[in-house]
Structures are given as structure tokens and as C-alpha cells.
Write an enzyme that holds these catalytic residues in place. Structure first.
Site, PDB file in Angstrom:
ATOM      1  N   ARG A  15      36.153  60.217  62.228  1.00  0.00           N
ATOM      2  CA  ARG A  15      35.089  59.255  62.562  1.00  0.00           C
ATOM      3  C   ARG A  15      35.238  57.978  61.741  1.00  0.00           C
ATOM      4  O   ARG A  15      35.614  56.929  62.249  1.00  0.00           O
ATOM      5  CB  ARG A  15      33.707  59.909  62.339  1.00  0.00           C
ATOM      6  N   ASP A  16      34.996  58.049  60.442  1.00  0.00           N
ATOM      7  CA  ASP A  16      35.017  56.832  59.608  1.00  0.00           C
ATOM      8  C   ASP A  16      36.439  56.283  59.523  1.00  0.00           C
ATOM      9  O   ASP A  16      36.654  55.070  59.483  1.00  0.00           O
ATOM     10  CB  ASP A  16      34.502  57.168  58.191  1.00  0.00           C
ATOM     11  N   HIS A 207      29.715  59.226  49.144  1.00  0.00           N
ATOM     12  CA  HIS A 207      30.637  58.727  50.174  1.00  0.00           C
ATOM     13  C   HIS A 207      31.248  57.425  49.648  1.00  0.00           C
ATOM     14  O   HIS A 207      30.712  56.345  49.847  1.00  0.00           O
ATOM     15  CB  HIS A 207      29.815  58.503  51.452  1.00  0.00           C
ATOM     16  N   HIS A 209      34.091  54.506  49.219  1.00  0.00           N
ATOM     17  CA  HIS A 209      35.255  53.801  49.785  1.00  0.00           C
ATOM     18  C   HIS A 209      36.083  53.295  48.606  1.00  0.00           C
ATOM     19  O   HIS A 209      35.545  53.021  47.528  1.00  0.00           O
ATOM     20  CB  HIS A 209      34.798  52.658  50.696  1.00  0.00           C
ATOM     21  N   CYS A 240      34.331  50.414  57.434  1.00  0.00           N
ATOM     22  CA  CYS A 240      33.205  50.104  58.327  1.00  0.00           C
ATOM     23  C   CYS A 240      33.476  48.772  59.006  1.00  0.00           C
ATOM     24  O   CYS A 240      33.652  47.761  58.337  1.00  0.00           O
ATOM     25  CB  CYS A 240      31.902  50.037  57.532  1.00  0.00           C
ATOM     26  N   ASN A 249      38.483  54.699  53.131  1.00  0.00           N
ATOM     27  CA  ASN A 249      37.642  55.670  52.418  1.00  0.00           C
ATOM     28  C   ASN A 249      38.465  56.235  51.266  1.00  0.00           C
ATOM     29  O   ASN A 249      39.692  56.173  51.277  1.00  0.00           O
ATOM     30  CB  ASN A 249      37.295  56.843  53.348  1.00  0.00           C
TER      31      ASN A 249
HETATM   32  P1  HMG Z   1      21.807  47.827  70.857  1.00  0.00           P
HETATM   33  O1  HMG Z   1      22.596  46.864  71.659  1.00  0.00           O
HETATM   34  O2  HMG Z   1      20.704  47.282  69.995  1.00  0.00           O
HETATM   35  O3  HMG Z   1      21.233  48.985  71.771  1.00  0.00           O
HETATM   36  O4  HMG Z   1      22.828  48.649  69.971  1.00  0.00           O
HETATM   37  P2  HMG Z   1      20.027  49.030  72.790  1.00  0.00           P
HETATM   38  O5  HMG Z   1      19.221  50.214  72.460  1.00  0.00           O
HETATM   39  O6  HMG Z   1      19.356  47.670  72.892  1.00  0.00           O
HETATM   40  O7  HMG Z   1      20.761  49.282  74.203  1.00  0.00           O
HETATM   41  C1  HMG Z   1      21.679  48.330  74.752  1.00  0.00           C
HETATM   42  C2  HMG Z   1      22.654  49.068  75.668  1.00  0.00           C
HETATM   43  O8  HMG Z   1      23.427  49.980  74.887  1.00  0.00           O
HETATM   44  C3  HMG Z   1      21.982  49.913  76.744  1.00  0.00           C
HETATM   45  O9  HMG Z   1      22.840  49.907  77.885  1.00  0.00           O
HETATM   46  C4  HMG Z   1      21.971  51.300  76.163  1.00  0.00           C
HETATM   47  O10 HMG Z   1      21.960  52.304  77.125  1.00  0.00           O
HETATM   48  C5  HMG Z   1      23.298  51.296  75.409  1.00  0.00           C
HETATM   49  P3  HMG Z   1      22.545  48.959  79.166  1.00  0.00           P
HETATM   50  O11 HMG Z   1      21.174  49.366  79.613  1.00  0.00           O
HETATM   51  O12 HMG Z   1      22.606  47.563  78.629  1.00  0.00           O
HETATM   52  O13 HMG Z   1      23.663  49.322  80.077  1.00  0.00           O
HETATM   53  N1  HMG Z   1      23.315  52.242  74.292  1.00  0.00           N
HETATM   54  C6  HMG Z   1      24.285  53.153  74.064  1.00  0.00           C
HETATM   55  N2  HMG Z   1      25.425  53.429  74.696  1.00  0.00           N
HETATM   56  C7  HMG Z   1      26.195  54.435  74.188  1.00  0.00           C
HETATM   57  N3  HMG Z   1      25.852  55.141  73.085  1.00  0.00           N
HETATM   58  C8  HMG Z   1      24.723  54.886  72.423  1.00  0.00           C
HETATM   59  C9  HMG Z   1      23.891  53.841  72.902  1.00  0.00           C
HETATM   60  N4  HMG Z   1      22.711  53.340  72.479  1.00  0.00           N
HETATM   61  C10 HMG Z   1      22.373  52.373  73.340  1.00  0.00           C
HETATM   62  N5  HMG Z   1      24.424  55.610  71.339  1.00  0.00           N
HETATM   63  C11 HMG Z   1      23.465  50.583  68.714  1.00  0.00           C
HETATM   64  C12 HMG Z   1      22.352  49.620  69.060  1.00  0.00           C
HETATM   65  C13 HMG Z   1      23.009  51.429  67.550  1.00  0.00           C
HETATM   66  C14 HMG Z   1      23.771  51.474  69.919  1.00  0.00           C
HETATM   67  C15 HMG Z   1      24.725  49.759  68.350  1.00  0.00           C
HETATM   68  O14 HMG Z   1      24.383  48.832  67.385  1.00  0.00           O
HETATM   69  C16 HMG Z   1      25.847  50.620  67.840  1.00  0.00           C
HETATM   70  O15 HMG Z   1      26.448  51.380  68.585  1.00  0.00           O
HETATM   71  N6  HMG Z   1      26.184  50.499  66.551  1.00  0.00           N
HETATM   72  C17 HMG Z   1      27.198  51.350  65.933  1.00  0.00           C
HETATM   73  C18 HMG Z   1      27.802  50.697  64.755  1.00  0.00           C
HETATM   74  C19 HMG Z   1      28.740  51.657  64.081  1.00  0.00           C
HETATM   75  O16 HMG Z   1      29.203  52.632  64.644  1.00  0.00           O
HETATM   76  N7  HMG Z   1      29.051  51.353  62.810  1.00  0.00           N
HETATM   77  C20 HMG Z   1      29.933  52.162  62.019  1.00  0.00           C
HETATM   78  C21 HMG Z   1      29.317  53.471  61.595  1.00  0.00           C
HETATM   79  S1  HMG Z   1      28.311  53.359  60.138  1.00  0.00           S
HETATM   80  C22 HMG Z   1      29.416  53.472  58.817  1.00  0.00           C
HETATM   81  O17 HMG Z   1      30.603  53.429  59.014  1.00  0.00           O
HETATM   82  C23 HMG Z   1      28.888  53.706  57.419  1.00  0.00           C
HETATM   83  C24 HMG Z   1      29.057  55.153  56.964  1.00  0.00           C
HETATM   84  O18 HMG Z   1      30.421  55.535  56.984  1.00  0.00           O
HETATM   85  C25 HMG Z   1      28.534  55.310  55.505  1.00  0.00           C
HETATM   86  C26 HMG Z   1      29.069  54.248  54.544  1.00  0.00           C
HETATM   87  O19 HMG Z   1      30.295  54.070  54.449  1.00  0.00           O
HETATM   88  O20 HMG Z   1      28.236  53.632  53.920  1.00  0.00           O
HETATM   89  C27 HMG Z   1      28.277  56.107  57.847  1.00  0.00           C
HETATM   90 MG    MG Z   2      31.922  55.000  55.447  1.00  0.00          MG
END
Ligand code: HMG
Ligand code: MG
Length: 304
Positions: A15-16, A207, A209, A240, A249
Site C-alpha cells: 500500500r504505502d 510509522h 519514513h 505519501c 518508508n
Molecule cells: P473527494 O473528491 O473529496 O470525494 O475525495 P467526494 O466524497 O467529494 O466524492 C467525489 C467522487 O469520488 C465521487 O464520484 C465519489 O463517488 C468518489 P462521482 O460522483 O464524482 O463520480 N469517491 C470514491 N471513489 C473511489 N473510492 C473512494 C471514493 N470516495 C469518493 N473511496 C477522497 C475524497 C478521500 C476519496 C480522496 O481525497 C482520496 O481518495 N484521497 C486519498 C489520498 C491518499 O490515498 N493518500 C495516501 C494515503 S495516506 C498516507 O500515505 C499516510 C500514511 O501512510 C501514514 C503516514 O505516513 O503518515 C497512512
Molecule cells: Mg506512510
């Protein structure tokens, strides 16, 4: 030194690690990689994330990956979920654990999930409640716990406040993210001293990095403070996409080497883990940054 006798390593590479990779890896190769990871003795693998594919194209095959892996009996398979839509996908695949995530910093939260911290709470409360109804354990990530690429330093009070909300909503474990790899061991000591006084140590994971090369030193500090659960990514893959510079990471293989040498048990087999690292390396267009992988590639070229 008072160190834990046993440590749990939670592998977040699929994933990450992969979420930042531009070149799309075929689904069958991700599945094969996870299957190899499952045979290495790891007890926990975060296999994918159910986020919007527009935001993370690499993981658009979340359903297929989570459904088609060979699930080993003693391994917990987790998936990252941002909202109810993501949870529905994850539940359709029957993963064991749901990981929710948000940031301690307002600006990173907004960039990462398009919501303010306040707007995020009811979304995660509902996701955690629904996941629990479906008998899933839930882990909560708090990103930027040691610093934010947009806001700089983040107060410990802010980290505690977001973490407390997540515990109140029912998470089983908190994972504190050094999203952009800025932490140093003394800061880790400062932050974890407060966290330890506030929440049970056994319910927290770190966690780290390794952006600036401090991740293993930070682990050592956390180990000395009694923390025994660490997230890492094989080969040091990862980062990220919404935090500039969050490349890499902490590498699982480097962490394992250190723990093995220190006599701390993990139940992970170094040789099998290295085979899994060599496997995924074929699909990554740059050398994986872990020290173990560099040694392997030098040894490989020395014997050719
Ligand atoms: P948004 O655009 O605000 O979503 O995104 P929305 O609720 O307004 O919906 C807009 C459209 O997206 C809609 O479709 C929804 O159905 C669709 P439309 O009606 O326009 O056709 N939608 C989705 N589609 C698929 N899967 C979903 C989903 N939700 C809504 N789950 C959202 C908000 C959260 C979805 C977006 O911002 C997003 O996907 N962000 C992900 C970012 C990400 O993955 N970042 C990396 C992970 S975090 C990380 O790495 C840190 C960590 O490792 C810890 C650390 O290191 O600190 C965990
Ligand atoms: Mg991370």
C-alpha cells in the site's frame, strides 16, 4: 537497555510502498508479491487502499488484489480506507482489518483527503462503527505527527487531540506517522513520553519514513521506551504522494536486520523476505533504497 523481547513488524509496502510508484504494476504481480510476503513469516500485511483511483492510480485494482491473494492462516490482511465508499469496497473483499487515516495538521489533511479535520471526524466515526459491526478490527493512522510539509512543527497536544478522537471512535490501534521523515530520536522521545502517559503503549505503533535517514534511530528510541510495533515497507519502497519529500518508508529488511542482530524476535525469515524484495524489484524502475537491497545488488555484480 530495557528492550522488548519480541517486535511486530507491519508490512505496508503493497500500500504505502506502491502508492507513489508511477509505473503501474500488473495486478497479478502485486498478488504474487503479497503471496511471497505471506510466506516470509510476517504476521501483518497492508495489501492495498480503497481510495479514489484518480488520486492513487497505482491502487485502482484494490478489489482484485485483496480478493485474489492467497490468505495465509496466521497473517492479518489490512486495507486503507478513507470513507464509506472505500469501506464498502474493502468489505466486499473480506480483509481482516480496516485502516483509517487522517492528519494531525490541517493543511496536510486537506491536501490528502480533501477535508478539514473537523469534517473528517464524522466520516471516520461512521467508517469505524460500520467496520466494527462487520467484525473488523480497525487501526487509525495519524499522519504528520512529527511534522508537516506545509505547517512545519505540529504540537504534541494536537497529536493527542486527534488520536484521542480516533480512540473514542473505537480504533484498536493507533499508528503515529512521521509522514515526511523529519523526526529525530529526541523528538520521538518527547512526543512518545506524552503519548505513553495518555494511551496504552500496547495500542500504539510507529510509522517512520526514512527521508532523512533517521528512521532506524527513531525506532531504537521507541524500542527503549517499550514500543514494540513498527510499520515498514520492504526495500524502503514508498512515500505519501501528498507530502513532498515523503519518499521511502523505513525498510522492513533493514529493520529486520537490526532486530535480528539485537536478538529481538520477529518470526520473520530474512532469506524469504529478501526473495520477496528481489521479486518486486523487477517491476520498480529504480534500485530499491534499503541497505539490504544495495548489499544484495553489489554481491550480485561482484559474483557476475
Ligand atoms: P473527494 O473528491 O473529496 O470525494 O475525495 P467526494 O466524497 O467529494 O466524492 C467525489 C467522487 O469520488 C465521487 O464520484 C465519489 O463517488 C468518489 P462521482 O460522483 O464524482 O463520480 N469517491 C470514491 N471513489 C473511489 N473510492 C473512494 C471514493 N470516495 C469518493 N473511496 C477522497 C475524497 C478521500 C476519496 C480522496 O481525497 C482520496 O481518495 N484521497 C486519498 C489520498 C491518499 O490515498 N493518500 C495516501 C494515503 S495516506 C498516507 O500515505 C499516510 C500514511 O501512510 C501514514 C503516514 O505516513 O503518515 C497512512
Ligand atoms: Mg506512510
Amino acid at each position: 537497555m530495557n528492550l522488548p523481547k519480541q517486535v511486530t513488524i507491519k508490512e505496508v509496502g503493497p500500500r504505502d510502498g506502491l502508492q507513489n510508484e508511477k509505473a503501474i504494476i500488473p495486478t497479478e504481480n502485486k498478488i504474487e508479491w503479497i503471496n511471497l510476503l505471506s510466506q516470509s513469516g510476517l504476521s501483518y500485511i497492508e495489501v492495498t487502499s480503497f481510495v479514489h483511483p484518480k488520486w492513487i492510480p497505482q491502487l485502482a485494482d484494490a478489489i482484485e488484489v485483496a480478493k485474489e491473494i492467497n490468505r495465509a492462516k496466521d497473517v492479518t490482511y489490512a486495507a486503507l480506507v478513507p470513507n464509506m465508499k472505500g469501506l464498502q469496497g474493502a468489505l466486499a473483499t473480506n480483509v481482516d482489518e480496516i485502516s483509517v487515516f487522517m492528519s494531525a495538521s490541517e493543511a496536510h489533511n486537506k491536501k490528502n483527503i480533501n477535508k478539514t479535520i473537523k469534517e473528517t471526524y464524522p466520516v471516520l466515526e461512521a467508517v469505524i462503527g460500520e467496520a466494527k459491526k462487520n467484525d473488523k478490527s480497525v487501526r487509525g493512522y495519524v499522519s504528520t505527527a512529527f511534522g508537516c510539509p506545509y505547517e512545519g512543527e505540529i504540537s504534541v497536544e494536537q497529536v493527542v487531540s486527534v488520536s484521542r478522537q480516533l480512540f473514542d471512535f473505537g480504533i484498536d490501534e493507533l499508528s503515529l506517522g512521521d509522514t515526511i521523515g523529519v523526526a529525530d530520536p529526541l523528538q520521538v522521545k518527547e512526543v512518545l513520553t506524552v503519548l505513553k502517559d495518555t494511551f496504552p503503549t500496547k495500542k500504539m505503533a510507529l510509522h517512520f519514513h526514512d527521508t532523512r535517514g533517521t528512521a532506524l534511530a527513531n525506532c531504537l528510541m521507541a524500542l527503549q521506551m517499550g514500543f514494540d510495533t513498527f510499520d515498514s515497507s520492504l526495500g524502503g519502497l514508498g512515500g505519501c504522494p501528498y507530502a513532498k519529500g515523503a519518499s521511502g518508508n523505513l525498510a522492513t529488511d533493514d529493520l529486520l536486520y537490526m532486530l535480528d542482530r539485537m536478538g529481538i524476535k520477529t518470526n520473520i525469515n530474512q532469506t524469504k523476505l529478501q526473495e520477496a524484495a528481489q521479486y518486486i524489484q523487477q517491476f520498480i524502475p529504480k534500485p530499491l533504497p534499503s541497505h539490504q537491497m544495495q548489499i544484495c545488488s553489489q554481491e550480485g555484480s561482484a559474483t557476475r
